[in-house]
Design a protein around this motif. Sequence first.
Motif, PDB file in Angstrom:
ATOM      1  N   ARG A  11       0.812  -1.406   0.079  1.00  0.00           N
ATOM      2  CA  ARG A  11       0.089  -0.091  -0.040  1.00  0.00           C
ATOM      3  C   ARG A  11       0.953   1.337   0.011  1.00  0.00           C
ATOM      4  O   ARG A  11       0.491   2.137  -0.810  1.00  0.00           O
ATOM      5  N   VAL A  12       1.765   1.296   0.837  1.00  0.00           N
ATOM      6  CA  VAL A  12       2.609   2.595   0.923  1.00  0.00           C
ATOM      7  C   VAL A  12       3.713   2.606  -0.375  1.00  0.00           C
ATOM      8  O   VAL A  12       3.966   3.676  -1.030  1.00  0.00           O
ATOM      9  N   GLY A  13       4.145   1.401  -0.545  1.00  0.00           N
ATOM     10  CA  GLY A  13       5.406   1.108  -1.614  1.00  0.00           C
ATOM     11  C   GLY A  13       4.834   1.621  -2.613  1.00  0.00           C
ATOM     12  O   GLY A  13       5.314   2.352  -3.522  1.00  0.00           O
ATOM     13  N   GLN A  14       3.681   1.293  -3.301  1.00  0.00           N
ATOM     14  CA  GLN A  14       2.841   1.549  -4.360  1.00  0.00           C
ATOM     15  C   GLN A  14       2.835   3.299  -4.693  1.00  0.00           C
ATOM     16  O   GLN A  14       3.061   3.670  -5.457  1.00  0.00           O
ATOM     17  N   GLN A  15       2.768   3.681  -3.430  1.00  0.00           N
ATOM     18  CA  GLN A  15       2.375   5.360  -3.666  1.00  0.00           C
ATOM     19  C   GLN A  15       3.681   6.141  -3.570  1.00  0.00           C
ATOM     20  O   GLN A  15       3.969   7.006  -4.276  1.00  0.00           O
ATOM     21  N   GLY A 158      -6.397   6.046   2.075  1.00  0.00           N
ATOM     22  CA  GLY A 158      -6.899   7.384   1.669  1.00  0.00           C
ATOM     23  C   GLY A 158      -5.595   8.251   1.130  1.00  0.00           C
ATOM     24  O   GLY A 158      -4.527   7.943   1.354  1.00  0.00           O
ATOM     25  N   ALA A 159      -6.009   9.306   0.470  1.00  0.00           N
ATOM     26  CA  ALA A 159      -5.100  10.239  -0.261  1.00  0.00           C
ATOM     27  C   ALA A 159      -4.285  11.134   0.977  1.00  0.00           C
ATOM     28  O   ALA A 159      -4.556  11.375   1.953  1.00  0.00           O
ATOM     29  N   ALA A 160      -3.289  11.651   0.307  1.00  0.00           N
ATOM     30  CA  ALA A 160      -2.692  12.574   1.184  1.00  0.00           C
ATOM     31  C   ALA A 160      -3.505  13.907   1.352  1.00  0.00           C
ATOM     32  O   ALA A 160      -4.064  14.436   0.675  1.00  0.00           O
ATOM     33  N   ARG A 161      -3.573  14.335   2.575  1.00  0.00           N
ATOM     34  CA  ARG A 161      -4.276  15.483   3.079  1.00  0.00           C
ATOM     35  C   ARG A 161      -3.297  16.568   3.393  1.00  0.00           C
ATOM     36  O   ARG A 161      -3.403  17.771   3.254  1.00  0.00           O
ATOM     37  N   GLY A 162      -1.812  16.482   3.953  1.00  0.00           N
ATOM     38  CA  GLY A 162      -0.965  17.237   3.990  1.00  0.00           C
ATOM     39  C   GLY A 162      -0.835  17.891   5.454  1.00  0.00           C
ATOM     40  O   GLY A 162       0.083  18.831   5.680  1.00  0.00           O
ATOM     41  N   ASN A 163      -1.659  17.677   6.215  1.00  0.00           N
ATOM     42  CA  ASN A 163      -2.033  18.183   7.518  1.00  0.00           C
ATOM     43  C   ASN A 163      -1.553  17.384   8.626  1.00  0.00           C
ATOM     44  O   ASN A 163      -1.862  17.320   9.830  1.00  0.00           O
ATOM     45  N   TYR A 164      -0.535  16.570   8.433  1.00  0.00           N
ATOM     46  CA  TYR A 164       0.031  15.595   9.571  1.00  0.00           C
ATOM     47  C   TYR A 164       1.213  16.401  10.408  1.00  0.00           C
ATOM     48  O   TYR A 164       1.639  17.522  10.162  1.00  0.00           O
ATOM     49  N   GLU A 177      -4.298   8.287  13.743  1.00  0.00           N
ATOM     50  CA  GLU A 177      -4.147   7.875  12.606  1.00  0.00           C
ATOM     51  C   GLU A 177      -3.246   8.556  11.453  1.00  0.00           C
ATOM     52  O   GLU A 177      -3.216   9.777  11.661  1.00  0.00           O
ATOM     53  N   ILE A 178      -3.160   8.003  10.428  1.00  0.00           N
ATOM     54  CA  ILE A 178      -2.274   8.677   9.318  1.00  0.00           C
ATOM     55  C   ILE A 178      -2.612   7.837   8.081  1.00  0.00           C
ATOM     56  O   ILE A 178      -2.631   6.668   7.899  1.00  0.00           O
ATOM     57  N   THR A 179      -3.110   8.375   7.244  1.00  0.00           N
ATOM     58  CA  THR A 179      -3.518   7.853   5.742  1.00  0.00           C
ATOM     59  C   THR A 179      -2.400   7.183   5.098  1.00  0.00           C
ATOM     60  O   THR A 179      -1.174   7.581   5.307  1.00  0.00           O
ATOM     61  N   VAL A 180      -2.497   6.284   4.235  1.00  0.00           N
ATOM     62  CA  VAL A 180      -1.411   5.612   3.463  1.00  0.00           C
ATOM     63  C   VAL A 180      -0.732   6.688   2.541  1.00  0.00           C
ATOM     64  O   VAL A 180       0.353   6.690   2.284  1.00  0.00           O
ATOM     65  N   GLY A 181      -1.650   7.537   1.999  1.00  0.00           N
ATOM     66  CA  GLY A 181      -1.054   8.765   1.011  1.00  0.00           C
ATOM     67  C   GLY A 181      -0.159   9.612   1.869  1.00  0.00           C
ATOM     68  O   GLY A 181       0.736  10.062   1.177  1.00  0.00           O
TER      69      GLY A 181
END
Length: 205
Positions: A11-15, A158-164, A177-181
């Motif tokens: 999941r993470v590797g593909q992105q 989930g897609a990247a949100r950028g507010n991590y 939590e934190i999305t894969v994106g």
Amino acid sequence: MKIALFGATGRVGQQILQLAIHNGHTITALVRNRSKLDKHEQLTTIQGDARDSQAVEQTIKGADVVVSALSTDKTTTLTDALPHIIQTMEHAAIRRIVTIGTAGILTSRTEPGKFRYETSESKRRLTFAADQHRQVYEMLSASGLDWTIVCPTYLPDGAARGNYRVEENLLPIGGKEITVGDTAHFAYDVVTQDKWIMCRVGIAY
């Protein structure tokens, strides 16, 4: 930049792979099944097993940086592969490696000196995956490499949100939590900007 990528079909590797391609990098990925990745002129795929030292050597040859998004997948693949990766990097004088770990191997806030997965901070009852990642952390710490372990907490799609938020060796307070994106986005930034050398990085919203 030439990137050697392990775990490119996860999941993470593909992105991470897609971000690297989009930004013009050259990637060599070791996969068990080539058909799981789309062909691209910037991508070279090697079919094999990360536990095979020859396949690892072929993947890493000529790389500037190594990225491991290998999962534990209820097996010891991760801890079987890392010694080969470290040894190959040392022989080839490649210093930079970024891996995807787990928040369980971050330092506990409530019990300093322990990993989160060893304390009540972790809600997971099964510790196999965390123990595998802990062994990777110990192997990298004992190596002479410039390593970074990205340590996400609960990881929904989930897609990247950028507010991590990120924190060295600790999970950001209140992080759930934190999305894969966003995990992939942060890991890619670490790879390309040489940030967070020789530390674990907790990431969460």
